[in-house]
Motif scaffolding. Structure first.
Motif, PDB file in Angstrom:
ATOM      1  N   GLY A 152       0.826  -1.146   0.049  1.00  0.00           N
ATOM      2  CA  GLY A 152      -0.085  -0.145  -0.008  1.00  0.00           C
ATOM      3  C   GLY A 152       0.788   1.147  -0.020  1.00  0.00           C
ATOM      4  O   GLY A 152       2.002   1.435  -0.247  1.00  0.00           O
ATOM      5  N   TRP A 179       0.536  -4.052  -4.400  1.00  0.00           N
ATOM      6  CA  TRP A 179      -0.673  -3.680  -4.017  1.00  0.00           C
ATOM      7  C   TRP A 179      -1.606  -4.169  -5.125  1.00  0.00           C
ATOM      8  O   TRP A 179      -2.760  -3.477  -5.773  1.00  0.00           O
ATOM      9  CB  TRP A 179      -0.739  -1.925  -4.617  1.00  0.00           C
ATOM     10  CG  TRP A 179      -1.597  -1.094  -3.452  1.00  0.00           C
ATOM     11  CD1 TRP A 179      -2.123  -1.594  -2.417  1.00  0.00           C
ATOM     12  CD2 TRP A 179      -1.891   0.353  -3.909  1.00  0.00           C
ATOM     13  NE1 TRP A 179      -2.752  -0.408  -2.040  1.00  0.00           N
ATOM     14  CE2 TRP A 179      -2.864   0.582  -2.764  1.00  0.00           C
ATOM     15  CE3 TRP A 179      -1.886   1.127  -5.273  1.00  0.00           C
ATOM     16  CZ2 TRP A 179      -3.250   1.751  -2.590  1.00  0.00           C
ATOM     17  CZ3 TRP A 179      -2.376   1.994  -5.132  1.00  0.00           C
ATOM     18  CH2 TRP A 179      -3.147   2.698  -3.775  1.00  0.00           C
ATOM     19  N   ASN A 181      -4.038  -5.986  -4.748  1.00  0.00           N
ATOM     20  CA  ASN A 181      -5.650  -6.083  -4.570  1.00  0.00           C
ATOM     21  C   ASN A 181      -6.076  -4.863  -4.921  1.00  0.00           C
ATOM     22  O   ASN A 181      -7.359  -4.494  -4.845  1.00  0.00           O
ATOM     23  CB  ASN A 181      -5.857  -6.047  -2.967  1.00  0.00           C
ATOM     24  CG  ASN A 181      -5.140  -5.214  -2.274  1.00  0.00           C
ATOM     25  OD1 ASN A 181      -3.998  -4.683  -2.535  1.00  0.00           O
ATOM     26  ND2 ASN A 181      -5.776  -4.857  -1.045  1.00  0.00           N
ATOM     27  N   VAL A 182      -5.500  -3.863  -5.317  1.00  0.00           N
ATOM     28  CA  VAL A 182      -6.205  -2.491  -5.818  1.00  0.00           C
ATOM     29  C   VAL A 182      -5.889  -2.006  -7.105  1.00  0.00           C
ATOM     30  O   VAL A 182      -6.812  -1.814  -7.863  1.00  0.00           O
ATOM     31  CB  VAL A 182      -5.590  -1.127  -4.880  1.00  0.00           C
ATOM     32  CG1 VAL A 182      -5.930   0.185  -5.319  1.00  0.00           C
ATOM     33  CG2 VAL A 182      -5.890  -1.574  -3.379  1.00  0.00           C
ATOM     34  N   ASN A 323      -7.773   9.778  -6.200  1.00  0.00           N
ATOM     35  CA  ASN A 323      -6.409   9.600  -5.142  1.00  0.00           C
ATOM     36  C   ASN A 323      -5.257   9.777  -6.076  1.00  0.00           C
ATOM     37  O   ASN A 323      -5.318   9.637  -7.216  1.00  0.00           O
ATOM     38  CB  ASN A 323      -6.617   8.123  -4.509  1.00  0.00           C
ATOM     39  CG  ASN A 323      -5.821   7.994  -3.318  1.00  0.00           C
ATOM     40  OD1 ASN A 323      -5.311   9.011  -2.836  1.00  0.00           O
ATOM     41  ND2 ASN A 323      -5.515   6.839  -2.916  1.00  0.00           N
ATOM     42  N   THR A 334      -5.414   8.224  -9.980  1.00  0.00           N
ATOM     43  CA  THR A 334      -6.907   7.543 -10.131  1.00  0.00           C
ATOM     44  C   THR A 334      -8.162   8.293  -9.804  1.00  0.00           C
ATOM     45  O   THR A 334      -8.212   9.048  -9.125  1.00  0.00           O
ATOM     46  CB  THR A 334      -6.894   6.087  -9.398  1.00  0.00           C
ATOM     47  OG1 THR A 334      -7.648   5.497  -9.873  1.00  0.00           O
ATOM     48  CG2 THR A 334      -7.096   6.351  -7.911  1.00  0.00           C
ATOM     49  N   TYR A 337     -13.697   4.866 -10.855  1.00  0.00           N
ATOM     50  CA  TYR A 337     -13.745   3.494 -10.712  1.00  0.00           C
ATOM     51  C   TYR A 337     -12.947   2.483 -11.408  1.00  0.00           C
ATOM     52  O   TYR A 337     -13.090   2.290 -12.874  1.00  0.00           O
ATOM     53  CB  TYR A 337     -15.178   2.853 -10.681  1.00  0.00           C
ATOM     54  CG  TYR A 337     -15.381   1.250 -10.495  1.00  0.00           C
ATOM     55  CD1 TYR A 337     -15.031   0.500  -9.309  1.00  0.00           C
ATOM     56  CD2 TYR A 337     -15.758   0.370 -11.771  1.00  0.00           C
ATOM     57  CE1 TYR A 337     -15.135  -0.796  -9.156  1.00  0.00           C
ATOM     58  CE2 TYR A 337     -15.961  -0.579 -11.561  1.00  0.00           C
ATOM     59  CZ  TYR A 337     -15.572  -1.395 -10.343  1.00  0.00           C
ATOM     60  OH  TYR A 337     -15.842  -2.764 -10.133  1.00  0.00           O
ATOM     61  N   PRO A 339     -11.361  -1.177 -10.971  1.00  0.00           N
ATOM     62  CA  PRO A 339     -11.017  -2.265 -10.106  1.00  0.00           C
ATOM     63  C   PRO A 339      -9.700  -3.004 -10.677  1.00  0.00           C
ATOM     64  O   PRO A 339      -9.229  -2.833 -11.580  1.00  0.00           O
ATOM     65  CB  PRO A 339     -12.202  -3.199 -10.188  1.00  0.00           C
ATOM     66  CG  PRO A 339     -12.632  -3.038 -11.826  1.00  0.00           C
ATOM     67  CD  PRO A 339     -12.267  -1.422 -12.023  1.00  0.00           C
ATOM     68  N   ALA A 340      -9.308  -3.776  -9.595  1.00  0.00           N
ATOM     69  CA  ALA A 340      -8.145  -4.761 -10.133  1.00  0.00           C
ATOM     70  C   ALA A 340      -8.276  -5.801 -11.080  1.00  0.00           C
ATOM     71  O   ALA A 340      -7.404  -6.131 -11.656  1.00  0.00           O
ATOM     72  CB  ALA A 340      -7.524  -5.486  -8.519  1.00  0.00           C
ATOM     73  N   ASN A 375      -6.603   5.325 -14.687  1.00  0.00           N
ATOM     74  CA  ASN A 375      -5.435   5.235 -14.108  1.00  0.00           C
ATOM     75  C   ASN A 375      -4.275   5.864 -14.814  1.00  0.00           C
ATOM     76  O   ASN A 375      -4.217   5.747 -15.910  1.00  0.00           O
ATOM     77  CB  ASN A 375      -5.135   3.810 -13.794  1.00  0.00           C
ATOM     78  CG  ASN A 375      -5.904   3.137 -12.586  1.00  0.00           C
ATOM     79  OD1 ASN A 375      -6.373   3.903 -11.573  1.00  0.00           O
ATOM     80  ND2 ASN A 375      -5.575   1.784 -12.380  1.00  0.00           N
TER      81      ASN A 375
END
Length: 456
Positions: A152, A179, A181-182, A323, A334, A337, A339-340, A375
């Motif tokens: 993270g 990271w 999971n993100v 973020n 980012t 939305y 997602p990973a 992203n």
């Protein structure tokens, strides 16, 4: 003479201070800000630069001492030990008490620890507060090896901080990529590769089992779940944060992970509110987290609640998710939305620069072509335009037509957007029919797209 209503805010981070400033601009009520962490507000995201020697602590304090008195904002540097909601009273560590008419909890986050043997020993800590920074100075003085547990954003910041002092850093990450999971697979690969290139030892698919002491009770090594021992003199815990609400346990205030609130930041108790990292929405918006632990959302919480307290109830509307962070010198942004992982309902354009340090992803709904998120790694886009696209539900076709205008620095248009537009035309050749050709030729003429020149 009737006494002015007393608003008490617990926490002087960006949420609490924004609330105080916004209320003061609309009301002459009495405002008190209570904080155990620091006597005055400071910029929390800049703490790492103080440790690295890029800034001094006084450089991250945005308001001079006179500011608070001039705006009639009372500061109390003390810890709230207990809240008597029935009497509307705070009990402080100094044994003083403060009575409120309205109470706002803006107590932020604290490190999320697990039950690792040895985690309480000297040389083990997280990094969230000013006190954590002061402890980090003490714990890392003269050491040569450190282990950071978890990935993270806090993890990579802590690794960069330690490396700046010449400390060898090993990171334990339980996922296959950093990271993961993100971030989608390709972005996670880019970040993983970059962290390793910066000299950090990344131990993927590895977890902490225990921390072992030396003869003085300080950290000597860690043991992984695979049974490997790694010698180190410091262990940084970066396994996430949780709302700082332990002191509220056992009271009439309803808690889950954080203080439960509605869209007006109201709790189950009259005249008690919560904002920032410690607030948890009872009914979060679709695809939105119940706890929003970001600087910009905390500021928006303060702005929204100020209007509710001084004008009329105003529901909190965050707008598109945003973020930003840095993985060493690679900036990450980012929007919306992304997602990973995703299913067949969605599609994406992904571009990565040949230097493998820059990437752009446009993520959209397959059937409607509506843009859902963006992203960026190593590339900066204009926040206002990305926000506009998402808020107004632009399709990918509409976005592509405006893509050259979004780059934050116009010098880089040709370098980074050309291949994405080429991919788009290959996927949607109908957009290149004669009725649309003028738009593509306009882009070519203005920005040099589709030329034979090589982008750098």
């Amino acid at each position: 003479m009737q006494e002015k209503e007393h608003l008490v805010i617990v926490g002087n981070g960006i949420a609490g201070v924004t609330l105080a400033q916004q209320v003061r601009s609309r009301s002459d009520c009495r405002i008190t800000i209570v904080s155990a962490e620091s006597a005055t507000h400071f910029s929390r995201p800049a703490l790492m630069y103080v440790y690295m020697g890029h800034m001094r602590y006084k450089d991250i304090v945005p308001y001079a001492d006179w500011y608070w008195k001039e705006h009639q904002l009372e500061l109390v540097h003390d810890r709230v030990e207990r809240v008597d909601f029935g009497k509307k009273q705070l009990q402080l560590k100094s044994r003083a008490s403060i009575t409120y008419d309205k109470l706002v909890l803006a107590t932020g986050s604290c490190p999320a620890l697990y039950d690792w043997p040895g985690q309480e020993m000297e040389g083990v800590q997280g990094l969230v507060t000013l006190q954590d920074l002061e402890l980090l100075e003490k714990n890392t003085a003269g050491i040569s090896e450190a282990v950071v547990v978890g990935g993270g954003l806090i993890g990579v910041e802590l690794a960069e901080m330690l490396q700046s002092r010449g400390i060898a850093v090993t990171m334990l990450v339980r996922e296959e990529l950093y990271w993961q999971n993100v971030l989608p697979q390709q972005e996670a690969q880019l970040v993983t590769r970059h962290i390793r290139e910066r000299g950090i030892t990344l131990r993927l698919k590895e977890e902490l089992a225990a921390i072992t002491p030396d003869t003085d009770g300080r950290v000597r090594s860690i043991i992984t779940k695979n049974g490997e021992e790694m010698v180190c003199q410091f262990v940084g815990i970066a396994t996430g944060v949780k709302p700082n609400v332990d002191f509220l346990q056992g009271t009439a205030l309803e808690l889950s992970k954080g203080v439960l609130v509605n869209k007006y930041f109201e709790t189950n108790l009259q005249d008690v509110y919560a904002i920032g990292d410690c607030a948890e929405f009872r009914k979060p918006a679709p695809a939105s987290p119940a706890v929003e632990q970001l600087w910009y959302t905390a500021r928006k919480h303060g702005e929204a609640l100020a209007k509710t307290l001084t004008e009329k109830p105003q529901a909190y509307l965050r707008g598109p998710w945003f973020n930003s962070a840095k993985f060493f010198d690679i900036e990450y942004q980012t929007y919306g939305y992304v997602p990973a992982e995703w299913d067949e309902r969605f599609d994406t354009f992904y571009w990565e620069h040949h230097n493998r340090k820059k990437a752009i992803r446009l993520f959209y709904q397959r059937e409607s072509a509506e843009l859902k998120g963006i992203n960026l790694l190593g590339v900066r886009y204009r926040h206002d335009l990305c926000h506009h696209w998402l808020q107004n539900r632009y399709t990918i076709h509409m976005v592509i037509k405006e893509l050259p205008a979004v780059n934050f620095d116009p010098e880089f248009f040709q370098q980074y957007e050309e291949e994405l537009i080429k991919q788009y035309i290959e996927r949607y050749p109908q957009q290149g029919q004669p009725t649309q050709r003028s738009k593509w030729w306009h882009l070519r003429d203005r920005f040099g797209l589709f030329s034979d020149s090589t982008s750098c």
